[in-house]
Design a protein around this motif. Sequence first.
Motif, PDB file in Angstrom:
ATOM      1  N   ILE A 109       0.868  -1.180   0.000  1.00  0.00           N
ATOM      2  CA  ILE A 109       0.000   0.000   0.000  1.00  0.00           C
ATOM      3  C   ILE A 109       0.905   1.231   0.000  1.00  0.00           C
ATOM      4  CG2 ILE A 109      -1.813   1.239   1.216  1.00  0.00           C
ATOM      5  CD1 ILE A 109      -2.643  -1.405   2.488  1.00  0.00           C
ATOM      6  N   LYS A 110       0.691   2.130  -0.981  1.00  0.00           N
ATOM      7  CA  LYS A 110       1.538   3.314  -1.126  1.00  0.00           C
ATOM      8  C   LYS A 110       0.693   4.576  -1.161  1.00  0.00           C
ATOM      9  CE  LYS A 110       5.257   1.133  -3.810  1.00  0.00           C
ATOM     10  NZ  LYS A 110       6.042   1.222  -5.065  1.00  0.00           N
ATOM     11  N   LYS A 111       1.330   5.699  -0.755  1.00  0.00           N
ATOM     12  CA  LYS A 111       0.711   6.998  -0.939  1.00  0.00           C
ATOM     13  C   LYS A 111       0.686   7.318  -2.429  1.00  0.00           C
ATOM     14  CE  LYS A 111      -0.063   8.394   3.334  1.00  0.00           C
ATOM     15  NZ  LYS A 111      -1.428   8.707   3.812  1.00  0.00           N
ATOM     16  N   ALA A 112      -0.468   7.743  -2.942  1.00  0.00           N
ATOM     17  CA  ALA A 112      -0.606   7.951  -4.382  1.00  0.00           C
ATOM     18  C   ALA A 112       0.229   9.119  -4.879  1.00  0.00           C
ATOM     19  CB  ALA A 112      -2.074   8.169  -4.733  1.00  0.00           C
ATOM     20  N   ASP A 113       0.443  10.146  -4.030  1.00  0.00           N
ATOM     21  CA  ASP A 113       1.118  11.344  -4.501  1.00  0.00           C
ATOM     22  C   ASP A 113       2.635  11.265  -4.332  1.00  0.00           C
ATOM     23  OD1 ASP A 113       0.858  11.313  -1.784  1.00  0.00           O
ATOM     24  OD2 ASP A 113       0.336  13.431  -1.570  1.00  0.00           O
ATOM     25  N   THR A 114       3.127  10.560  -3.318  1.00  0.00           N
ATOM     26  CA  THR A 114       4.574  10.523  -3.073  1.00  0.00           C
ATOM     27  C   THR A 114       5.192   9.155  -3.343  1.00  0.00           C
ATOM     28  OG1 THR A 114       4.291   9.900  -0.744  1.00  0.00           O
ATOM     29  CG2 THR A 114       4.299  12.258  -1.275  1.00  0.00           C
ATOM     30  N   ASP A 115       4.388   8.137  -3.614  1.00  0.00           N
ATOM     31  CA  ASP A 115       4.865   6.765  -3.838  1.00  0.00           C
ATOM     32  C   ASP A 115       5.518   6.186  -2.581  1.00  0.00           C
ATOM     33  OD1 ASP A 115       4.654   4.843  -5.833  1.00  0.00           O
ATOM     34  OD2 ASP A 115       6.815   4.901  -6.216  1.00  0.00           O
ATOM     35  N   GLN A 116       5.200   6.763  -1.407  1.00  0.00           N
ATOM     36  CA  GLN A 116       5.747   6.281  -0.136  1.00  0.00           C
ATOM     37  C   GLN A 116       4.987   5.035   0.317  1.00  0.00           C
ATOM     38  OE1 GLN A 116       5.256   9.053   3.047  1.00  0.00           O
ATOM     39  NE2 GLN A 116       5.931   7.637   4.619  1.00  0.00           N
ATOM     40  N   ALA A 117       5.739   3.978   0.704  1.00  0.00           N
ATOM     41  CA  ALA A 117       5.117   2.734   1.149  1.00  0.00           C
ATOM     42  C   ALA A 117       4.497   2.938   2.530  1.00  0.00           C
ATOM     43  CB  ALA A 117       6.135   1.602   1.177  1.00  0.00           C
ATOM     44  N   VAL A 118       3.208   2.624   2.656  1.00  0.00           N
ATOM     45  CA  VAL A 118       2.506   2.711   3.925  1.00  0.00           C
ATOM     46  C   VAL A 118       2.570   1.372   4.658  1.00  0.00           C
ATOM     47  CG1 VAL A 118       0.268   3.110   5.019  1.00  0.00           C
ATOM     48  CG2 VAL A 118       0.984   4.496   3.057  1.00  0.00           C
ATOM     49  N   SER A 119       2.405   0.283   3.910  1.00  0.00           N
ATOM     50  CA  SER A 119       2.446  -1.045   4.517  1.00  0.00           C
ATOM     51  C   SER A 119       2.806  -2.075   3.455  1.00  0.00           C
ATOM     52  CB  SER A 119       1.089  -1.397   5.144  1.00  0.00           C
ATOM     53  OG  SER A 119       1.136  -2.692   5.743  1.00  0.00           O
ATOM     54  N   THR A 120       3.543  -3.115   3.866  1.00  0.00           N
ATOM     55  CA  THR A 120       3.894  -4.230   2.996  1.00  0.00           C
ATOM     56  C   THR A 120       3.431  -5.516   3.652  1.00  0.00           C
ATOM     57  OG1 THR A 120       5.833  -3.046   2.151  1.00  0.00           O
ATOM     58  CG2 THR A 120       5.778  -5.425   1.839  1.00  0.00           C
ATOM     59  N   ILE A 121       2.528  -6.226   2.980  1.00  0.00           N
ATOM     60  CA  ILE A 121       1.889  -7.405   3.580  1.00  0.00           C
ATOM     61  C   ILE A 121       2.292  -8.644   2.790  1.00  0.00           C
ATOM     62  CG2 ILE A 121      -0.267  -8.466   4.282  1.00  0.00           C
ATOM     63  CD1 ILE A 121      -0.582  -4.921   3.315  1.00  0.00           C
ATOM     64  N   PRO A 122       3.087  -9.560   3.356  1.00  0.00           N
ATOM     65  CA  PRO A 122       3.476 -10.784   2.655  1.00  0.00           C
ATOM     66  C   PRO A 122       2.267 -11.701   2.451  1.00  0.00           C
ATOM     67  CG  PRO A 122       4.875 -10.383   4.581  1.00  0.00           C
ATOM     68  CD  PRO A 122       3.702  -9.472   4.695  1.00  0.00           C
ATOM     69  N   VAL A 123       2.172 -12.302   1.262  1.00  0.00           N
ATOM     70  CA  VAL A 123       1.116 -13.254   0.964  1.00  0.00           C
ATOM     71  C   VAL A 123       1.712 -14.472   0.273  1.00  0.00           C
ATOM     72  CG1 VAL A 123      -0.715 -11.532   0.802  1.00  0.00           C
ATOM     73  CG2 VAL A 123       0.623 -12.100  -1.215  1.00  0.00           C
TER      74      VAL A 123
END
Length: 368
Positions: A109-123
């Motif tokens: 999940i990333k911020k749409a304007d800055t491309d900053q990762a909010v969360s990374t969920i392994p699947v």
Amino acid sequence: MADEVDMNGKFYKINTIINGSSDSYLVPGLNGRQGDDGRRVYLQFFDGNVTHDLTGEKVELQGKDAKGVTKTSVSLEHVYSAKAGTCSFLIPGAFYQAAGPYQTAYFVIKKADTDQAVSTIPVKMNVMENAVFMTTGESQTWFDEYNGQLKIYADMLKDWLNDSGSQIKANQASINAAQTAISDMFKQIQDNHLAKTTDSNTWTAANHFTGLTTIDNLSSPALDKQMSNMQNQFSQLSNSISKSLGAGLPKYTDFWSRDYTWGPNLSKPNNGNDFALSRFTLANNMAIIWGRGDVKVNHNGGDSFWESTLTIPWQVNSASFFISDWHTYKGYLKAYHPASNNTTVALSCSGNNFSNETIPVNLLIITQ
């Protein structure tokens, strides 16, 4: 350890808070068979027990398949409720090429304007073998944004080349018209006995003919040389572009050069598929420089944004058009050029987790 996710109606409940570094989520809807394309998965994201608000954010699916080939997709189909964290995701067919479990897979999940990762969920993802599915080759690296953009530019380039071909045909028609005019002019001179009709004649001064002239047999080294140069130039360009844009990966030809120098943190891997460049001259001093192949990247730690260079055998104009990138999820590479004309192309890079990694690179320059 993989925990099968709970369901909320048709939505898989994905928790953005991971309890341990080895935890991952088993989402059955991600699994498929070789040849599947456009699988739809319904997702709902939670922060613990609270729904995750997707307002101003985007969702990506990243991973390495059973053969270690990188796949990245931004195919977020629809957000049903941003505040409730509900959405649907379409998975491209490129994710279902190699049979077997994915080595790694993540929802990011990333911020749409800055491309900053909010969360990374392994699947967990698994691709089942399909005995009926006929593959056309090995599993290939896939990036939604890059592959789609490259196709757009390739289509634009094809249209431009078609226009250039029409211009060359128009030039041929002009040359034919000039030859006819000269032939008509000499016929008029001959009919009016302005020259010795039974002998050879040589004109050494400037002559102006205003009437119709006909020449039965015209020999013109200058026109022949111009026509030959135009035909050779167009044939060379057409053959090279056809090879570069044809089915499958293009093979290097004698036109490809490895006479270049990388700047800081970049070097040749010397693996037989080193980055190579080719240059083709078009009309009006325009040229296409096409490059592809592998480069070794060593930038581990330090600033996440850094600069390097690529010095090539040909001069690049300051108003050139650049398309460039490398195939890795760890960062990006963008080429640009300073205000002056020279042979050094500036490279803007990101990512600080490269330890002598070999990465495929693409580069396209349209310059004058």
